[in-house]
Design an enzyme around this catalytic site. Sequence first.
Site, short mmCIF file in Angstrom:
data_model
loop_
_atom_site.label_atom_id
_atom_site.label_comp_id
_atom_site.label_asym_id
_atom_site.label_seq_id
_atom_site.Cartn_x
_atom_site.Cartn_y
_atom_site.Cartn_z
CB CYS A 272 51.34 74.27 85.06
SG CYS A 272 52.26 75.16 86.35
CG HIS A 330 54.87 71.46 85.06
ND1 HIS A 330 54.04 72.36 84.45
CD2 HIS A 330 54.49 70.23 84.62
CE1 HIS A 330 53.19 71.70 83.67
NE2 HIS A 330 53.44 70.41 83.76
CG ASP A 353 51.08 67.95 82.95
OD1 ASP A 353 50.22 68.85 83.08
OD2 ASP A 353 52.30 68.18 82.88
#
Length: 462
Positions: A272, A330, A353
């Site tokens: 991530c 995250h 994202d």
Amino acid sequence: MDELKLRNVHLQQVQNQIRHKTDGLSSSTLVLRRGQPFTILINYDGRPFDPLKDKLFFRIVLGPLSVEVPVSVSGQPSPSQWSAILEGSAPVRTQPVSLFSPASSSVGVYTLHMRVETHGGVKSHVLGEFTLLCNPWCQADSVFLKSEDLRNEYIRNDIGLLFKGCPNNIDSQPWSFDQYEKGILDICMKLLQLSPQSQADARKDLLNRNSPVYISRVISAMVNCQDDKGVLMGNWSGKYNDGVNPSTWSGSADILWKWSETQFSPVRYGQCWVFAAVMCTVMRALGIPTRVVTNFNSAHDTNANMVIEEYYSEKGEKLSISKDRIWNFHVWVESWMKRPDLDGDYDGWQVLDPTPQETSAGMYRCGPAAVKAVHEQKVSAPYDVPFVYAEVNADVRKIIIRDGKILETSVDKDRVGTLICTKRPGPAMLMQDITSEYKTEMGNILFQLEMVDVPLKDSLKW
């Protein structure tokens, strides 16, 4: 009388890029920001150019799109269309011309053509290419950011800080965004050109590239390789023998260079924070203010009910009934832009994202989800606000079962989204807590206990 002949045209790359604050960006073209004039010098041989007798036209070409721009002797540039104005009206052999792009122009690589009409005929010339970026210094641009300090941080700064770990043991990692490294801007433009949207309908894609909402959604998908010729392949297995351990990366340039050098094969591997850092590089290069954000105790809601279900046996063993997860942390990005597509005031930071978790309209991407909409729990707002809301604010429902029946349930309302943070603007490498921008004031953990005896299948209706 001598004939008017074009000797050369000087695009004044150094001077224009300093004025446009694109100096340092490495590209094979002149790099400009939309909504701002730039000046070129046209040099003639023979007789001087006479604005009263000779006519000058520019043609601005972007793929299959083009616009013809007649050169005016005087006047002000139009805020809504391309325009060109001569600087001076006397006959000269060196003619400065100021060209102006509207703040709603599409981001892309343009070709500049020029046509000269005289009594002796018409001659056309190709002058070269220029790359046009968003302009957070221009008030009419939808990415305008008022503070010069924040523009310097979220556009021009090429060093950042990523946060990982867990809330009581935070690890910070410096990251080099590398937007000024050789060829990086050209690679970012190639990323747009290789997108499925561009490949399917280049004209429509280029028209839509006037919007940072559209651009950011394309980039969110292209940083991962799930649906396209994207940059990074994810790997959470712990086995990286055929690639690079995600923890090894420390900057974006090596990743983007590798993607380009291998004819756009996905780079192995990312997780991530790598996905987010690379996206931050691309967005800053394109002129869209962007920062990297970490959410500690981040929920992954797989069934879109904004609740994280955890199933346990009587002995406390976790059961693999639900695919919902809570990650220690995250990482995503926020980009600054106006949201004219939304009802209400949702301008400002937008969550994007690129880590491939769930699909959005059929592709692995997420956002732009307005942070204000997440804070206000406006889960009907596009794009992917319910998913982001769950990441930072989902209830965690713990369910104890025996023989297919629910014995107890408890709800923890504050476990998710314990801390949301980013790098503080400025030279100091410090953390900024932005939890309150996503969540209302947190209270004590709400713990509800219910003694029930119902079939397990009924529990899935909550």
